[in-house]
Design a protein around this motif. Sequence first.
Motif, PDB file in Angstrom:
ATOM      1  N   GLU A   1       0.840  -1.204   0.000  1.00  0.00           N
ATOM      2  CA  GLU A   1       0.000   0.000   0.000  1.00  0.00           C
ATOM      3  C   GLU A   1       0.872   1.251   0.000  1.00  0.00           C
ATOM      4  OE1 GLU A   1      -2.744   2.332   3.250  1.00  0.00           O
ATOM      5  OE2 GLU A   1      -2.977   0.143   3.139  1.00  0.00           O
ATOM      6  N   PHE A   2       1.909   1.254   0.843  1.00  0.00           N
ATOM      7  CA  PHE A   2       2.809   2.397   0.913  1.00  0.00           C
ATOM      8  C   PHE A   2       3.570   2.579  -0.406  1.00  0.00           C
ATOM      9  CE2 PHE A   2       3.435   1.963   5.813  1.00  0.00           C
ATOM     10  CZ  PHE A   2       2.150   2.458   6.002  1.00  0.00           C
ATOM     11  N   LEU A   3       4.001   1.479  -0.996  1.00  0.00           N
ATOM     12  CA  LEU A   3       4.752   1.542  -2.246  1.00  0.00           C
ATOM     13  C   LEU A   3       3.885   2.054  -3.400  1.00  0.00           C
ATOM     14  CD1 LEU A   3       6.816  -1.773  -2.006  1.00  0.00           C
ATOM     15  CD2 LEU A   3       7.721   0.563  -1.948  1.00  0.00           C
ATOM     16  N   ALA A   4       2.643   1.635  -3.407  1.00  0.00           N
ATOM     17  CA  ALA A   4       1.729   2.091  -4.456  1.00  0.00           C
ATOM     18  C   ALA A   4       1.550   3.607  -4.384  1.00  0.00           C
ATOM     19  CB  ALA A   4       0.379   1.392  -4.313  1.00  0.00           C
ATOM     20  N   GLN A   5       1.406   4.128  -3.167  1.00  0.00           N
ATOM     21  CA  GLN A   5       1.264   5.569  -2.995  1.00  0.00           C
ATOM     22  C   GLN A   5       2.554   6.289  -3.369  1.00  0.00           C
ATOM     23  OE1 GLN A   5      -1.728   7.144  -2.074  1.00  0.00           O
ATOM     24  NE2 GLN A   5      -0.554   8.879  -2.869  1.00  0.00           N
ATOM     25  N   LEU A   6       3.695   5.658  -3.028  1.00  0.00           N
ATOM     26  CA  LEU A   6       4.991   6.241  -3.369  1.00  0.00           C
ATOM     27  C   LEU A   6       5.138   6.388  -4.875  1.00  0.00           C
ATOM     28  CD1 LEU A   6       7.887   7.152  -2.636  1.00  0.00           C
ATOM     29  CD2 LEU A   6       8.562   4.742  -2.688  1.00  0.00           C
ATOM     30  N   ARG A   7       4.717   5.402  -5.644  1.00  0.00           N
ATOM     31  CA  ARG A   7       4.827   5.455  -7.105  1.00  0.00           C
ATOM     32  C   ARG A   7       4.029   6.613  -7.698  1.00  0.00           C
ATOM     33  NH1 ARG A   7       3.776  -0.201  -6.234  1.00  0.00           N
ATOM     34  NH2 ARG A   7       5.752  -1.387  -6.272  1.00  0.00           N
ATOM     35  N   VAL A   8       2.932   6.933  -7.056  1.00  0.00           N
ATOM     36  CA  VAL A   8       2.108   8.060  -7.512  1.00  0.00           C
ATOM     37  C   VAL A   8       2.749   9.380  -7.094  1.00  0.00           C
ATOM     38  CG1 VAL A   8      -0.128   9.220  -7.276  1.00  0.00           C
ATOM     39  CG2 VAL A   8      -0.020   6.706  -7.429  1.00  0.00           C
ATOM     40  N   ASP A   9       3.109   9.469  -5.827  1.00  0.00           N
ATOM     41  CA  ASP A   9       3.624  10.736  -5.273  1.00  0.00           C
ATOM     42  C   ASP A   9       4.969  11.142  -5.858  1.00  0.00           C
ATOM     43  OD1 ASP A   9       1.364  10.765  -3.720  1.00  0.00           O
ATOM     44  OD2 ASP A   9       2.367  10.058  -1.894  1.00  0.00           O
ATOM     45  N   VAL A  10       5.811  10.141  -6.215  1.00  0.00           N
ATOM     46  CA  VAL A  10       7.156  10.467  -6.673  1.00  0.00           C
ATOM     47  C   VAL A  10       7.132  11.222  -7.995  1.00  0.00           C
ATOM     48  CG1 VAL A  10       7.614   8.377  -8.051  1.00  0.00           C
ATOM     49  CG2 VAL A  10       9.488   9.496  -6.791  1.00  0.00           C
ATOM     50  N   GLU A  11       6.075  11.090  -8.755  1.00  0.00           N
ATOM     51  CA  GLU A  11       5.947  11.817 -10.020  1.00  0.00           C
ATOM     52  C   GLU A  11       5.598  13.285  -9.801  1.00  0.00           C
ATOM     53  OE1 GLU A  11       6.706  10.577 -12.879  1.00  0.00           O
ATOM     54  OE2 GLU A  11       7.109   8.574 -12.067  1.00  0.00           O
TER      55      GLU A  11
ATOM     56  N   ASP B   1       6.365  15.113  -6.491  1.00  0.00           N
ATOM     57  CA  ASP B   1       7.403  15.748  -5.678  1.00  0.00           C
ATOM     58  C   ASP B   1       8.252  14.633  -5.080  1.00  0.00           C
ATOM     59  OD1 ASP B   1       8.912  16.940  -3.627  1.00  0.00           O
ATOM     60  OD2 ASP B   1       7.435  18.517  -3.339  1.00  0.00           O
ATOM     61  N   ARG B   2       9.432  14.417  -5.647  1.00  0.00           N
ATOM     62  CA  ARG B   2      10.263  13.276  -5.241  1.00  0.00           C
ATOM     63  C   ARG B   2      10.672  13.346  -3.769  1.00  0.00           C
ATOM     64  NH1 ARG B   2      12.556  10.250  -9.291  1.00  0.00           N
ATOM     65  NH2 ARG B   2      14.395   9.809  -8.027  1.00  0.00           N
ATOM     66  N   GLU B   3      11.101  14.528  -3.331  1.00  0.00           N
ATOM     67  CA  GLU B   3      11.575  14.665  -1.956  1.00  0.00           C
ATOM     68  C   GLU B   3      10.430  14.457  -0.962  1.00  0.00           C
ATOM     69  OE1 GLU B   3      13.131  18.406   0.463  1.00  0.00           O
ATOM     70  OE2 GLU B   3      14.696  17.610  -0.868  1.00  0.00           O
ATOM     71  N   LYS B   4       9.317  15.085  -1.216  1.00  0.00           N
ATOM     72  CA  LYS B   4       8.162  14.932  -0.336  1.00  0.00           C
ATOM     73  C   LYS B   4       7.673  13.486  -0.331  1.00  0.00           C
ATOM     74  CE  LYS B   4       3.485  16.649   0.528  1.00  0.00           C
ATOM     75  NZ  LYS B   4       2.394  17.553   0.041  1.00  0.00           N
ATOM     76  N   ALA B   5       7.677  12.861  -1.498  1.00  0.00           N
ATOM     77  CA  ALA B   5       7.226  11.471  -1.602  1.00  0.00           C
ATOM     78  C   ALA B   5       8.112  10.545  -0.780  1.00  0.00           C
ATOM     79  CB  ALA B   5       7.227  11.032  -3.066  1.00  0.00           C
ATOM     80  N   ALA B   6       9.412  10.746  -0.894  1.00  0.00           N
ATOM     81  CA  ALA B   6      10.354   9.915  -0.138  1.00  0.00           C
ATOM     82  C   ALA B   6      10.183  10.130   1.361  1.00  0.00           C
ATOM     83  CB  ALA B   6      11.782  10.239  -0.559  1.00  0.00           C
ATOM     84  N   ARG B   7      10.002  11.399   1.754  1.00  0.00           N
ATOM     85  CA  ARG B   7       9.829  11.721   3.175  1.00  0.00           C
ATOM     86  C   ARG B   7       8.570  11.058   3.739  1.00  0.00           C
ATOM     87  NH1 ARG B   7       9.194  17.110   2.873  1.00  0.00           N
ATOM     88  NH2 ARG B   7      11.464  17.361   2.774  1.00  0.00           N
ATOM     89  N   GLU B   8       7.475  11.177   3.039  1.00  0.00           N
ATOM     90  CA  GLU B   8       6.215  10.627   3.541  1.00  0.00           C
ATOM     91  C   GLU B   8       6.230   9.100   3.558  1.00  0.00           C
ATOM     92  OE1 GLU B   8       2.996  12.355   1.357  1.00  0.00           O
ATOM     93  OE2 GLU B   8       3.235  14.324   2.327  1.00  0.00           O
ATOM     94  N   PHE B   9       6.859   8.493   2.543  1.00  0.00           N
ATOM     95  CA  PHE B   9       6.968   7.033   2.535  1.00  0.00           C
ATOM     96  C   PHE B   9       7.776   6.550   3.733  1.00  0.00           C
ATOM     97  CE2 PHE B   9       9.617   3.342   1.570  1.00  0.00           C
ATOM     98  CZ  PHE B   9       8.633   2.383   1.354  1.00  0.00           C
ATOM     99  N   PHE B  10       8.918   7.189   3.953  1.00  0.00           N
ATOM    100  CA  PHE B  10       9.781   6.763   5.053  1.00  0.00           C
ATOM    101  C   PHE B  10       9.089   6.948   6.398  1.00  0.00           C
ATOM    102  CE2 PHE B  10      13.235   7.105   8.113  1.00  0.00           C
ATOM    103  CZ  PHE B  10      14.018   6.016   7.746  1.00  0.00           C
ATOM    104  N   ARG B  11       8.432   8.075   6.566  1.00  0.00           N
ATOM    105  CA  ARG B  11       7.723   8.341   7.825  1.00  0.00           C
ATOM    106  C   ARG B  11       6.653   7.275   8.083  1.00  0.00           C
ATOM    107  NH1 ARG B  11      10.029  11.584  11.659  1.00  0.00           N
ATOM    108  NH2 ARG B  11      10.682  13.581  10.795  1.00  0.00           N
ATOM    109  N   LYS B  12       5.873   6.969   7.069  1.00  0.00           N
ATOM    110  CA  LYS B  12       4.822   5.963   7.233  1.00  0.00           C
ATOM    111  C   LYS B  12       5.428   4.590   7.532  1.00  0.00           C
ATOM    112  CE  LYS B  12       2.717   6.838   3.322  1.00  0.00           C
ATOM    113  NZ  LYS B  12       1.733   6.778   2.199  1.00  0.00           N
ATOM    114  N   PHE B  13       6.505   4.281   6.847  1.00  0.00           N
ATOM    115  CA  PHE B  13       7.168   2.988   7.025  1.00  0.00           C
ATOM    116  C   PHE B  13       7.671   2.822   8.453  1.00  0.00           C
ATOM    117  CE2 PHE B  13      10.833   0.151   6.726  1.00  0.00           C
ATOM    118  CZ  PHE B  13      10.311  -0.907   6.011  1.00  0.00           C
TER     119      PHE B  13
END
Length: 213
Positions: free
Chosen positions: A21-31, A33-45
Amino acid sequence: DSKDSNKTGLHLGIGRELLEEFLAQLRVDVEIDREKAAREFFRKFVDSQLAQRKRSRWVDTTPPNLMRSSAIYALLPGSKFIHMVRDGRDVACSVVREKWGPDEHFEALEWWRKRLLIVLAETEKNPDSVLHVWLEELIHHERDKTFHAISDFVELSDSPKMYSFFTEEMQPKSTHSQRWKNEISKAKKFSARYEEILEELISKGLPAPKKQF
């Protein structure tokens, strides 16, 4: 021997369904804002693992983190870094015994110098996020004062459990301090080079040790 990556790691603290679920959202968000996407993925993880363990803080002890501290801070605003500095002469004695480092003492000392120069260049970008601590002061010279400086920095000054561990487990005999005096044949020349390096590092922002062995 290297660790078995299938048996250790953060990936063991999260279920596959939630990770997907987190990875699926990351694939969308990274397109977007890469930095924000990485930050939010890591925080959730990480937060998902803290919740399971009923913990409020996450600590990583990977030494090279300090050499990438500005990137980590950009990814994780509010991060704090404790830079534990050990007498470079003793570091060299430890490094020559490892498979991954130089096998000659003077080369190992230069290896230590280069790493610290990188750390100092990185941490000066966010100076309030780092605390430089000499191991010898924590263990030998100013134990309580240095311990409380660390606990205040990480906002854990009211942790009797941490202080108990410090007083009982972190004893001078465990550090093998001054081993270089017995292990290096050209100790005088070796120490002279260390003093030159130390002066350079202090000029780059490393706090001077309050007492030398």
